[in-house]
Design a protein around this motif. Structure first.
Motif, PDB file in Angstrom:
ATOM      1  N   LEU A   4       0.813  -1.255   0.148  1.00 12.88           N
ATOM      2  CA  LEU A   4       0.060  -0.063  -0.124  1.00 12.88           C
ATOM      3  C   LEU A   4       0.934   1.502  -0.061  1.00 12.88           C
ATOM      4  O   LEU A   4       0.472   2.213  -0.770  1.00 12.88           O
ATOM      5  N   ARG A   5       2.077   1.281   0.737  1.00  9.78           N
ATOM      6  CA  ARG A   5       2.831   2.203   0.747  1.00  9.78           C
ATOM      7  C   ARG A   5       3.497   2.648  -0.815  1.00  9.78           C
ATOM      8  O   ARG A   5       3.599   3.749  -1.035  1.00  9.78           O
ATOM      9  N   ALA A   6       3.936   1.497  -1.369  1.00 12.48           N
ATOM     10  CA  ALA A   6       4.294   1.684  -2.704  1.00 12.48           C
ATOM     11  C   ALA A   6       3.271   1.914  -3.885  1.00 12.48           C
ATOM     12  O   ALA A   6       3.636   3.285  -4.428  1.00 12.48           O
ATOM     13  N   PHE A   7       2.130   1.602  -3.692  1.00 10.82           N
ATOM     14  CA  PHE A   7       1.021   2.020  -4.460  1.00 10.82           C
ATOM     15  C   PHE A   7       0.873   3.723  -4.249  1.00 10.82           C
ATOM     16  O   PHE A   7       0.534   4.414  -5.079  1.00 10.82           O
ATOM     17  N   THR A   8       0.778   4.003  -2.850  1.00 11.75           N
ATOM     18  CA  THR A   8       0.687   5.377  -2.469  1.00 11.75           C
ATOM     19  C   THR A   8       1.816   6.421  -3.180  1.00 11.75           C
ATOM     20  O   THR A   8       1.478   7.551  -3.617  1.00 11.75           O
ATOM     21  N   HIS A   9       3.181   5.899  -2.897  1.00 12.82           N
ATOM     22  CA  HIS A   9       4.260   6.646  -3.675  1.00 12.82           C
ATOM     23  C   HIS A   9       3.880   6.877  -5.222  1.00 12.82           C
ATOM     24  O   HIS A   9       4.154   8.040  -5.611  1.00 12.82           O
ATOM     25  N   LEU A  10       3.372   5.840  -5.758  1.00 12.18           N
ATOM     26  CA  LEU A  10       3.278   5.815  -7.312  1.00 12.18           C
ATOM     27  C   LEU A  10       2.056   6.872  -7.505  1.00 12.18           C
ATOM     28  O   LEU A  10       2.224   7.529  -8.603  1.00 12.18           O
ATOM     29  N   ILE A  11       1.119   6.656  -6.828  1.00 16.58           N
ATOM     30  CA  ILE A  11      -0.228   7.417  -7.301  1.00 16.58           C
ATOM     31  C   ILE A  11       0.324   8.900  -7.067  1.00 16.58           C
ATOM     32  O   ILE A  11      -0.047   9.694  -8.121  1.00 16.58           O
ATOM     33  N   ILE A  12       0.953   9.319  -5.908  1.00 21.71           N
ATOM     34  CA  ILE A  12       1.398  10.753  -5.517  1.00 21.71           C
ATOM     35  C   ILE A  12       2.373  11.112  -6.570  1.00 21.71           C
ATOM     36  O   ILE A  12       2.175  12.266  -6.976  1.00 21.71           O
ATOM     37  N   GLY A  13       3.328  10.506  -6.883  1.00 15.19           N
ATOM     38  CA  GLY A  13       4.329  10.611  -7.944  1.00 15.19           C
ATOM     39  C   GLY A  13       3.401  11.087  -9.320  1.00 15.19           C
ATOM     40  O   GLY A  13       3.966  11.918  -9.958  1.00 15.19           O
ATOM     41  N   TRP A  14       2.765  10.258  -9.682  1.00 10.83           N
ATOM     42  CA  TRP A  14       2.077  10.315 -10.941  1.00 10.83           C
ATOM     43  C   TRP A  14       1.010  11.634 -10.904  1.00 10.83           C
ATOM     44  O   TRP A  14       1.002  12.530 -12.058  1.00 10.83           O
ATOM     45  N   LEU A  15       0.454  11.956 -10.001  1.00  8.50           N
ATOM     46  CA  LEU A  15      -0.300  13.221  -9.684  1.00  8.50           C
ATOM     47  C   LEU A  15       0.612  14.494  -9.748  1.00  8.50           C
ATOM     48  O   LEU A  15       0.136  15.280 -10.262  1.00  8.50           O
ATOM     49  N   LEU A  16       1.617  14.443  -9.063  1.00  9.88           N
ATOM     50  CA  LEU A  16       2.608  15.603  -9.109  1.00  9.88           C
ATOM     51  C   LEU A  16       3.216  15.550 -10.661  1.00  9.88           C
ATOM     52  O   LEU A  16       3.463  16.947 -11.086  1.00  9.88           O
ATOM     53  N   VAL A  17       3.608  14.569 -11.193  1.00 10.45           N
ATOM     54  CA  VAL A  17       3.916  14.933 -12.547  1.00 10.45           C
ATOM     55  C   VAL A  17       2.946  15.408 -13.553  1.00 10.45           C
ATOM     56  O   VAL A  17       3.199  16.485 -14.260  1.00 10.45           O
ATOM     57  N   ALA A  18       1.696  15.065 -13.335  1.00 11.67           N
ATOM     58  CA  ALA A  18       0.777  15.690 -13.902  1.00 11.67           C
ATOM     59  C   ALA A  18       0.671  17.235 -13.571  1.00 11.67           C
ATOM     60  O   ALA A  18       0.015  17.751 -14.467  1.00 11.67           O
ATOM     61  N   LEU A  19       0.366  17.375 -12.498  1.00 12.07           N
ATOM     62  CA  LEU A  19       0.256  18.817 -11.549  1.00 12.07           C
ATOM     63  C   LEU A  19       1.275  19.721 -12.328  1.00 12.07           C
ATOM     64  O   LEU A  19       1.205  20.908 -13.005  1.00 12.07           O
ATOM     65  N   VAL A  20       2.604  19.209 -12.233  1.00  7.57           N
ATOM     66  CA  VAL A  20       3.569  20.288 -12.614  1.00  7.57           C
ATOM     67  C   VAL A  20       3.590  20.501 -14.207  1.00  7.57           C
ATOM     68  O   VAL A  20       3.524  21.706 -14.454  1.00  7.57           O
ATOM     69  N   GLY A  21       3.376  19.265 -14.907  1.00  6.87           N
ATOM     70  CA  GLY A  21       3.302  19.431 -16.369  1.00  6.87           C
ATOM     71  C   GLY A  21       2.145  20.419 -16.937  1.00  6.87           C
ATOM     72  O   GLY A  21       2.268  21.194 -17.627  1.00  6.87           O
ATOM     73  N   GLY A  22       0.859  20.100 -16.147  1.00  4.60           N
ATOM     74  CA  GLY A  22      -0.364  21.025 -16.583  1.00  4.60           C
ATOM     75  C   GLY A  22       0.040  22.295 -16.079  1.00  4.60           C
ATOM     76  O   GLY A  22      -0.535  23.134 -16.899  1.00  4.60           O
ATOM     77  N   MET A  23       0.506  22.676 -15.019  1.00  2.33           N
ATOM     78  CA  MET A  23       0.589  24.016 -14.634  1.00  2.33           C
ATOM     79  C   MET A  23       1.626  24.772 -15.352  1.00  2.33           C
ATOM     80  O   MET A  23       1.452  25.879 -15.636  1.00  2.33           O
ATOM     81  N   ALA A  24       2.663  24.052 -15.857  1.00  2.00           N
ATOM     82  CA  ALA A  24       3.530  24.824 -16.771  1.00  2.00           C
ATOM     83  C   ALA A  24       3.102  25.002 -18.269  1.00  2.00           C
ATOM     84  O   ALA A  24       3.303  25.997 -18.443  1.00  2.00           O
ATOM     85  N   ASP A  25       2.086  24.237 -18.630  1.00  2.00           N
ATOM     86  CA  ASP A  25       1.519  24.560 -19.904  1.00  2.00           C
ATOM     87  C   ASP A  25       0.556  25.683 -19.534  1.00  2.00           C
ATOM     88  O   ASP A  25       0.464  26.565 -20.527  1.00  2.00           O
ATOM     89  N   VAL A  26      -0.214  25.511 -18.319  1.00  2.00           N
ATOM     90  CA  VAL A  26      -1.280  26.845 -18.420  1.00  2.00           C
ATOM     91  C   VAL A  26      -0.714  28.142 -18.172  1.00  2.00           C
ATOM     92  O   VAL A  26      -0.968  29.009 -18.614  1.00  2.00           O
ATOM     93  N   LEU A  27       0.653  28.171 -17.264  1.00  2.00           N
ATOM     94  CA  LEU A  27       1.285  29.480 -16.964  1.00  2.00           C
ATOM     95  C   LEU A  27       2.245  29.900 -17.943  1.00  2.00           C
ATOM     96  O   LEU A  27       2.881  30.976 -17.909  1.00  2.00           O
ATOM     97  N   GLY A  28       2.447  29.051 -19.034  1.00  2.00           N
ATOM     98  CA  GLY A  28       3.243  29.288 -20.039  1.00  2.00           C
ATOM     99  C   GLY A  28       4.768  29.038 -19.809  1.00  2.00           C
ATOM    100  O   GLY A  28       5.830  29.891 -20.297  1.00  2.00           O
ATOM    101  N   LEU A  29       5.212  28.436 -18.792  1.00  2.00           N
ATOM    102  CA  LEU A  29       6.622  28.287 -18.269  1.00  2.00           C
ATOM    103  C   LEU A  29       7.364  27.506 -19.185  1.00  2.00           C
ATOM    104  O   LEU A  29       6.873  26.175 -19.480  1.00  2.00           O
ATOM    105  N   SER A  30       8.529  27.819 -19.522  1.00  2.00           N
ATOM    106  CA  SER A  30       9.370  27.066 -20.539  1.00  2.00           C
ATOM    107  C   SER A  30      10.766  26.673 -19.700  1.00  2.00           C
ATOM    108  O   SER A  30      11.676  26.006 -20.490  1.00  2.00           O
ATOM    109  N   LEU A  31      11.068  27.198 -18.316  1.00  2.15           N
ATOM    110  CA  LEU A  31      12.197  26.921 -17.907  1.00  2.15           C
ATOM    111  C   LEU A  31      12.177  25.443 -17.430  1.00  2.15           C
ATOM    112  O   LEU A  31      11.108  24.617 -17.533  1.00  2.15           O
ATOM    113  N   MET A  32      13.098  24.901 -17.117  1.00  4.25           N
ATOM    114  CA  MET A  32      13.531  23.729 -16.355  1.00  4.25           C
ATOM    115  C   MET A  32      12.478  23.632 -15.269  1.00  4.25           C
ATOM    116  O   MET A  32      12.447  24.339 -14.286  1.00  4.25           O
TER     117      MET A  32
END
Length: 181
Positions: free
Chosen positions: A2-30
């Motif tokens: 369950l801990r491993a699954f939680t790490h995976l879900i949170i990791g996936w959500l954070l990747v999606a959040l960062v990518g989505g926010m970068a696209d919405v805000l027009g960020l092109s930096l690293m």
């Protein structure tokens, strides 16, 4: 598990959040590598199951492969090797406080980036990648590391609070029962 699954879900959500926010805000930096912070947390948490941690590393690497458009398997391998090194280091380094969380996350992102760039240079010809195109990427890695260090403590705290709220920090199955009063 369950801990491993939680790490995976949170990791996936954070990747999606960062990518989505970068696209919405027009960020092109690293952008920060939140998955590297999740990987570091998985390696330095009380999870002692190497198999589950390695499964999280490969799965997070695969998610990053798909998200970044990298050749499939390059980031999976980078994450797996980095997890093994971090898991080894977890037995030798105590992580207490925000500065150590940031330092461990810096170590994670540096390992992942170094292994990834090395793999891409080695596999440039078989993958039909021009190695000249990889050199400018090296200069941007410092900003990638800096962004990751800046988000590491809040992401680490998010993971810690999630594990505490859902009682995933319990040592034994008998500690997992809920008090209903």
């Amino acid at each position: 598990m369950l801990r491993a699954f939680t790490h995976l879900i949170i990791g996936w959500l954070l990747v999606a959040l960062v990518g989505g926010m970068a696209d919405v805000l027009g960020l092109s930096l690293m952008l920060p590598a939140t998955s590297a912070v999740v990987l570091a947390h998985a390696a330095f948490s009380r999870e002692r199951e190497l198999v589950w941690g390695l499964a999280v590393a490969v799965a997070l690497g695969y998610i990053e492969d798909l998200h970044q458009g990298a050749p499939v398997g390059v980031l999976s391998l980078s994450f797996a090797i980095s997890f093994l090194v971090l898991h080894w280091a977890a037995g030798r380094i105590a992580v207490r406080g925000w500065s150590m969380r940031a330092l461990v996350s810096l170590m994670a992102v540096a390992l992942i980036d170094t292994i990834t760039v090395t793999l891409l240079f080695v596999l440039a010809d078989p993958l039909s990648i021009r190695s000249e195109a990889l050199w400018p990427m090296l200069l941007g890695l410092r900003w990638h590391a800096l962004a990751t260090v800046l988000v590491a403590p809040p992401v680490w705290s998010l993971l810690q609070r999630t594990f505490t709220v859902f009682r995933l920090d319990a040592q034994t199955p008998s500690e997992l029962h809920l008090d209903v009063r």
